[in-house]
Enzyme design. Structure first.
Site, PDB file in Angstrom:
ATOM      1  CG  HIS A 131      10.370  -7.088 -36.557  1.00  0.00           C
ATOM      2  ND1 HIS A 131      10.643  -8.239 -37.468  1.00  0.00           N
ATOM      3  CD2 HIS A 131       9.497  -6.376 -36.847  1.00  0.00           C
ATOM      4  CE1 HIS A 131       9.847  -8.439 -38.175  1.00  0.00           C
ATOM      5  NE2 HIS A 131       9.008  -7.383 -37.934  1.00  0.00           N
ATOM      6  CD  GLU A 153      14.439  -8.081 -33.175  1.00  0.00           C
ATOM      7  OE1 GLU A 153      15.231  -9.336 -33.018  1.00  0.00           O
ATOM      8  OE2 GLU A 153      13.448  -7.748 -33.286  1.00  0.00           O
ATOM      9  CB  CYS A 156      13.681 -10.955 -39.559  1.00  0.00           C
ATOM     10  SG  CYS A 156      13.480  -9.127 -39.180  1.00  0.00           S
ATOM     11  CB  CYS A 208      15.842  -7.458 -36.554  1.00  0.00           C
ATOM     12  SG  CYS A 208      13.787  -7.222 -36.340  1.00  0.00           S
TER      13      CYS A 208
END
Length: 166
Positions: free
Chosen positions: A68, A70, A98, A101
């Protein structure tokens, strides 16, 4: 100053012109992700208003569900500085983080997260079990992390409109 929205259970935080400038940099990363065939989510890490690292979603191109935006930007910086301690850094991301993260944010001591699109702007990324996990993660994180949501929300949400979830 503008008032922002926040996930349920989180305090609303204010954002300023510097936040908008840094979110524009995260949007540029999201566009790069989309060009590569990934979900259009981008992130930057900043310290004292200056970008110190950039990254974007790489889930599809790296065949890595943990890539992801992040996590990618945090990995890049922690490898470069050889430390997991990112105190003093702020994370700017085009989509609300999420649970995975958020856990990474907590582990690296990031104290402020500024994001653009809200979960309801892209339900393909945050429905069902994901949404429940995210809410629990925020409940745990809110005592240590200041979340500021809705910065350039329409622009960030527009990128996610027809995106395939990871």
């Amino acid at each position: 100053m503008n008032r922002s929205s926040a996930p349920r259970g989180l305090k609303r935080r204010r954002f300023d012109g510097s936040d908008v400038r840094l979110m524009r940099a995260a949007i540029a990363e999201a566009i790069a992700a989309a060009r590569e065939g990934n979900a259009p989510i981008g992130a930057v890490l900043a310290r004292h208003g200056r970008i110190i690292e950039r990254g974007h979603n790489k889930v599809f191109t790296q065949h890595d569900i943990t890539a992801h935006a992040e996590v990618v930007v945090i990995r890049k910086l922690t490898r470069r500085i050889k430390s997991f301690d990112l105190k003093g850094c702020e994370l700017f991301t085009t989509f609300v983080p999420c649970a995975m993260c958020t856990a990474t944010i907590l582990r690296t001591n990031i104290r402020r997260v500024v994001y653009g699109a809200e979960a309801e702007d892209a339900p393909q990324f945050s429905a069902g079990i994901h949404q429940r996990l995210n809410r629990r993660a925020y409940a745990l994180a809110k005592s240590r992390v200041a979340f500021c949501g809705g910065v350039l929300r329409e622009a960030c949400a527009g990128l996610l409109d027809k995106a395939k979830s990871d």
